[in-house]
Design a protein around this motif. Sequence first.
Motif, PDB file in Angstrom:
ATOM      1  N   LEU A   9       0.824  -1.196   0.000  1.00  0.00           N
ATOM      2  CA  LEU A   9       0.000   0.000   0.000  1.00  0.00           C
ATOM      3  C   LEU A   9       0.867   1.257   0.000  1.00  0.00           C
ATOM      4  N   ASP A  29       1.110   4.309  -2.871  1.00  0.00           N
ATOM      5  CA  ASP A  29       1.075   5.762  -2.653  1.00  0.00           C
ATOM      6  C   ASP A  29       2.225   6.446  -3.370  1.00  0.00           C
ATOM      7  N   ARG A  71      -9.153   9.546  -5.265  1.00  0.00           N
ATOM      8  CA  ARG A  71      -7.862   8.862  -5.145  1.00  0.00           C
ATOM      9  C   ARG A  71      -8.044   7.442  -4.634  1.00  0.00           C
ATOM     10  N   GLU A  72      -8.964   7.261  -3.652  1.00  0.00           N
ATOM     11  CA  GLU A  72      -9.124   5.925  -3.079  1.00  0.00           C
ATOM     12  C   GLU A  72      -9.741   4.933  -4.056  1.00  0.00           C
ATOM     13  N   GLN A  73     -10.424   5.465  -5.096  1.00  0.00           N
ATOM     14  CA  GLN A  73     -11.019   4.581  -6.100  1.00  0.00           C
ATOM     15  C   GLN A  73     -10.106   4.369  -7.295  1.00  0.00           C
ATOM     16  N   ARG A  83      -2.671  -1.295  -7.816  1.00  0.00           N
ATOM     17  CA  ARG A  83      -3.415  -2.471  -7.391  1.00  0.00           C
ATOM     18  C   ARG A  83      -3.209  -3.597  -8.393  1.00  0.00           C
TER      19      ARG A  83
END
Length: 789
Positions: free
Chosen positions: A415, A419, A477-479, A484
């Motif tokens: 993670l 970022d 941003r989180e989507q 990933r």
Amino acid sequence: MTESQTIGGQAAARRLSMGATMPPAEVPGVRLQRFLGSGAFGQVWVGRDINTGRGVAVKFYLHRGGVNWSLLSREVKNLVQLSADRHVVQVLEVGWDADPPYYVMELIEGGSLEDMLVRRGRLPVAEATELFRKILIGLNHCHGKGVLHCDIKPANILLAADNEPRLADFGQSRMSHDQTPAMGTLFYMAPEQADLQSSPDARWDVYAAGAILFRMLAGNAPHRDQALLSQLDTAGSLPGRLARYREAIASAPPAAEQLPRRDVDRSLRKVLQRCLEVEPENRYSNVQQILDDLHRRDKMRARRPLMLLGIFGPLLLLLATCFFGARSIDLATRTATRELRTEAFGSNQFAARLAAQTLETEIQRYFDLVHEEAQREPFENLLADLIEGETSKPVLERIAASETPLDALQRKDALAARDVLLEHPAQLSLDAYLSERLLQYRQPSEPGRQRQRLATMFVTDRNGTIMTIVYGKAVPREQNSVGRNFAYRTYFTGRRDDLLSTIPMDSVKPLRHTHLSSAFQSTATKMWKVAISTPLWLVDGEVVISGRRETPDRDPDAVFVATINLGDFQLLQRNESGDDASDDNPSQVAVLVEAREGAKRGTVLQHPLMDQLREGGQAMADTTFQVDGPTMDRLLEGGDVDYRDPMAKASDANGFGGEWIAAMQPVTLPQQVAVAAKETAEGAESDSEVGIAVRETANPNALVGEPEGEHTDLLVLVQYRLSEVLGPVDELRRSLLFEGAFSVASILVMTLLLWWVVRRVTTQDERRAAREAQTPTEPPERIDTMTLN
């Protein structure tokens, strides 16, 4: 001891003891054989004429003291005068000077009408009418001779062996000019006759004849009931009884209405009622009028079959014409429907093949688009900087160090690396470039020119991690999916279905040829889309793609992916007629259907109604519509199916209800892609590390009779509204039915008009004949009374 006799036996013995054993006198030319009976005036013997052998009856008058010789001579005189008529008992000889006096008459051995009615009760209508007619003929003959019987009743009508009636007992008869009253028999006697001051009238016999007809039809005399009999018995004197009788008849309902039979026709009831009218003025004036009405009744009944034939014959012919006309129209309609349906189905199959080929061509264009975008020089340079960069490469390796794609989404160092990657200059540069390129594919197309539209574009590394991705519109941003890992997705593996997100990452190999994924639903828009992915190799700073030049014998360095909303395919944006797919009531539409076996088989992936509902703000996230399995099988077999659009259930009055003609065609991959996919499948078949089933070359959804090839998981279904196909037939049917109904109505009106004219003319003739029959005739010739010596 002497045996005792019964009451009946004693009465029989008394009658036998009273019977004469020897005739009172000899009758010249007659051999007397047996005693027949006796009355107030004398005896009746049965004999036989010696010369002719004919049976005769001889009436002897033994009691001269109590005989009214004027009445007796009147009876004999009237019988002699009427003996020429076969319906009157004939007098053969008169011995008025003999001792005792006698007269000889014909022997009627059939008994009286009274005997027959007592024995049989009421008679059939036809038999009663025929007897009535013969009685009237006899009466008419009597009236023609100036003789009124004045006591007509069943007991005074004798029946010959051939059932021919004979009028008898003229003891109360009067000449037509005679004014002497005459008493008849109760319930057969006209009301006005029941008066000691009355004068003889021919209408007395008319009433009595009607009473006899009533008796033959009903089984009893008119107005006769026990209550009236009791009243008459208690009336006292003869005038009182006669007055009570007249009052009872006058106050009683019409006799014809009391006739308890439904088989008596209306015309006979009218004759009966007119005979039994209480007022003489309303009654038939003479017997001839009754015979005339009976004759008209016979003519009418004889004409009835012809009239019925004249009425119902044309109607039956008309019905037969209607039946065969309707049958011909129905046969023609069914034949035309079958032919039109066959032609429409063939046309629809052709349209489905053409639609599949059109979609295949579009897919090829999207394949070319993906290849072209992957080989642009700016893209090559930016991709190389991101994959081989000194700072970006370690970040990607940290994410790839995860054991599974799911682990890569949960590990803290993965993670953290994500970022970093989101803010890395190389990623941002490639992101900016792809955003600019995606914008080119999302601009509105120029008039008359159709533009290819892309939903997203992204790139994964050799391990399945998305290095950069651009969307049609900005996402939080989180989507954002950068960083990933989606190594289990079909656009990375080139397989038919996604793998599990827990599969070991080192066991998954990226695809080696350009691939069209199965349809999947967007998590953001809920729209169905497909992805076209192509492997990329970096060789000397340049990008090498599958099919363009010899590829290295190693795993690809990256995978370039472009997604397309199924609704953005040009084929699915317009229907076959060229109208916009948002048409509220289209006649022909193309639909995409899921081909993969399983629970989702037959799912409608793209449909014009989906765009309508989406534009109306109606979400369809949790709703799927499927073509049922048997219908799918029949469509794939090439059968003609009465298809009902499952999307018609999506909303009320959406224009897609009713029956359609449907044809289905699988969509195949472009030829060079299909060959490459086959090679990939064959290579993956020997890959034991993944351990999953590979996609077979032979597709179970291929149409029967079609050559096997590499098919996609998409089926094109072209549906044509059945009402549009059968519209001309329905219009023709309505036109033929209208013309037929108009013709039938015209013929029916003409038939009724002709029948009315014939009926009117016939009625006028009957009325004219009735008026002529009621014209007064000259009174019968006066006849002098015979005197006795």
